[in-house]
Design an enzyme around this catalytic site. Structure first.
Site, short mmCIF file in Angstrom:
data_model
loop_
_atom_site.label_atom_id
_atom_site.label_comp_id
_atom_site.label_asym_id
_atom_site.label_seq_id
_atom_site.Cartn_x
_atom_site.Cartn_y
_atom_site.Cartn_z
N THR A 39 0.83 -1.22 0.00
CA THR A 39 0.00 0.00 0.00
C THR A 39 0.86 1.26 0.00
O THR A 39 0.38 2.32 -0.38
CB THR A 39 -0.92 0.04 1.23
OG1 THR A 39 -0.11 -0.02 2.40
CG2 THR A 39 -1.91 -1.11 1.25
N GLY A 128 13.16 -10.85 4.39
CA GLY A 128 11.95 -10.05 4.31
C GLY A 128 11.76 -9.13 5.51
O GLY A 128 10.66 -8.63 5.75
N SER A 130 13.68 -6.38 5.96
CA SER A 130 14.26 -5.09 5.57
C SER A 130 15.69 -4.89 6.03
O SER A 130 16.05 -3.85 6.61
CB SER A 130 13.42 -3.93 6.09
OG SER A 130 12.31 -3.81 5.30
N ASP A 176 9.78 0.66 4.65
CA ASP A 176 10.90 0.07 5.39
C ASP A 176 11.73 1.15 6.07
O ASP A 176 12.12 1.02 7.23
CB ASP A 176 11.79 -0.76 4.44
CG ASP A 176 10.98 -1.79 3.68
OD1 ASP A 176 9.84 -2.07 4.10
OD2 ASP A 176 11.47 -2.30 2.66
C1 GLA Z 1 8.91 -4.09 0.54
C2 GLA Z 1 9.13 -2.65 0.09
C3 GLA Z 1 8.15 -1.71 0.82
C4 GLA Z 1 6.71 -2.19 0.67
C5 GLA Z 1 6.61 -3.68 1.00
C6 GLA Z 1 5.26 -4.26 0.67
O1 GLA Z 1 9.24 -4.24 1.89
O2 GLA Z 1 10.46 -2.25 0.35
O3 GLA Z 1 8.30 -0.40 0.34
O4 GLA Z 1 6.22 -1.91 -0.60
O5 GLA Z 1 7.57 -4.46 0.31
O6 GLA Z 1 4.26 -3.68 1.45
#
Ligand code: GLA
Length: 390
Positions: A39, A128, A130, A176
């Site tokens: 989103t 996943g 970040s 993130d």
């Molecule tokens: C990754 C991207 C974020 C976001 C998510 C999905 O983490 O880096 O910016 O778009 O996916 O919500």
């Protein structure tokens, strides 16, 4: 490994390799995305948390020109300078640091040269959570401290995202970087990616999160992430032709308006938009449930989000589906894939008292399918910080 152990190792590893103790150190956390999938770049809303895993960046000035960057996790050093932009001719992880340094040099209008930098972290790459944003944000925090400059944190987030776009090739949103900068201890944060406002959201004290990583690595830049983003933007443009009010992004399309018009637009783009529009609506409903203390209803939003990821956005994997299903049977309040998808981790929301039992039950359920994921309890934590040096 605790944050303190990571920081200690970054410090000793830096001193060992560069023969000089760091003069600046910074910490930045990774994140869990709790609700609101894909989103952020659609100007929507997200509930997320910074976690107690992250990266430490340690640095010291050097008489040699250029920048030497040590990645302690992989025991490797990369060299680059900032005379030209663009990705490094070297390992991919160096791009996040080079990108941030290069853009800070422009933003602060000062040369960044003659630096030895070490980073070390507790977030497995590709999990996943970040790790890349934690690296960008810890780099920016450390380099700004070294320059004795401050920047508006919103600007830091935007600059780190540019590094990701321009140096690493992932057209991510701001989620993130926001989570890593604005995280608050024991809280979720609610980020609005249109107004760019962030608010803490308190959860009942007995709520905690498990990160369940089936260890199927992913890199955003190699995944269909950029393609999904393009489809969402296509859907917004097509819907704009049919709706009376202006549509700048999918944020402007209500579920009711979407239901009435979706048949008129490209079906593939509509399928992706259904996920995003549903997610933005779910974040709103989740806020109502949280305010009412109804954690079961909030948890159900997480399960619904995962189903929509699997069906509409097709960014889940069989392993993540199995993990979420196992978490449901094991008694989690809610579970879903967290972050970009196409691999990475799922999260489960549980009551603290049942965390161990849920973990055990979910592992037992996954074992016959040959899945032995890593399960980690994470704590919502505060955002990036400069650390004192001894
Ligand atoms: C990754 C991207 C974020 C976001 C998510 C999905 O983490 O880096 O910016 O778009 O996916 O919500």
């Amino acid at each position: 490994m605790s944050a303190q152990e990571i920081i200690n190792q970054a410090t000793t590893g830096h001193t060992r390799t560069f023969q000089q103790a760091p003069t600046v150190r910074a910490w930045a956390p990774g994140r869990i995305e709790v609700l609101g999938n894909h989103t952020d770049y659609n100007e929507g809303t997200v509930l997320s948390a910074a976690i107690d895993l992250g990266h430490c960046v340690a640095l010291s000035p050097s008489p040699k020109p250029g920048i030497r960057l040590q990645a302690l996790d992989v025991d490797a050093v990369a060299d680059f300078d900032l005379t030209t932009g663009g990705p490094v001719d070297g390992p991919g992880w160096a791009n996040y640091v080079k990108g941030v340094c290069y853009l800070l040099q422009q933003e602060c209008n000062t040369a960044i040269d003659g630096l030895d930098i070490t980073f070390f972290g507790s977030i497995p790459m590709g999990s996943g959570l970040s790790s890349s944003a934690a690296l960008e944000v810890s780099t920016a925090t450390a380099v700004l401290a070294w320059l004795e400059r401050t920047l508006d944190p919103l600007l830091i987030a935007q600059l780190c995202r540019r590094a990701e776009h321009e140096f690493a090739g992932a057209n991510c949103g701001l989620l993130d970087q926001f989570s890593s900068l604005f995280g608050q201890a024991h809280c979720l944060i609610h980020s609005d990616f249109r107004s760019l406002e962030v608010q803490p959201v308190e959860l009942p004290h007995d709520i905690t999160f498990l990160v369940i990583n089936p260890r199927v690595p992913h890199r955003l830049a190699d995944s269909p992430y950029n393609e999904r983003r393009a489809r969402c933007e296509q859907a917004a443009q097509e819907l704009a032709q049919w709706l009376p009010d202006p549509v700048r992004a999918l944020r402007d399309v209500t579920p009711a308006a979407f239901a009435a018009q979706r048949a008129k637009i490209d079906p593939a783009a509509a399928q992706r938009a259904a996920h995003v529009i549903g997610e933005i609506d779910r974040v709103d409903r989740a806020m109502t449930h949280i305010r009412a203390g109804d954690m079961e209803a909030f948890g159900q939003c997480l399960f619904d989000s995962h189903a929509s990821s699997a069906d509409n956005f097709e960014n889940s994997t069989p392993e993540l589906d199995a993990v979420v299903e196992a978490a449901r049977h094991a008694g989690a309040l809610g579970a879903r894939l967290s972050g970009g998808g196409f691999g990475g981790s799922a999260i489960a929301m549980v009551r603290q008292a049942s965390a161990a039992a849920v973990t055990e039950a979910l592992l037992a359920r996954l074992q016959p399918a040959g899945l032995t994921p890593d399960v980690l309890a994470v704590t919502p934590s505060s955002g990036a910080t400069v650390l004192p040096v001894d």
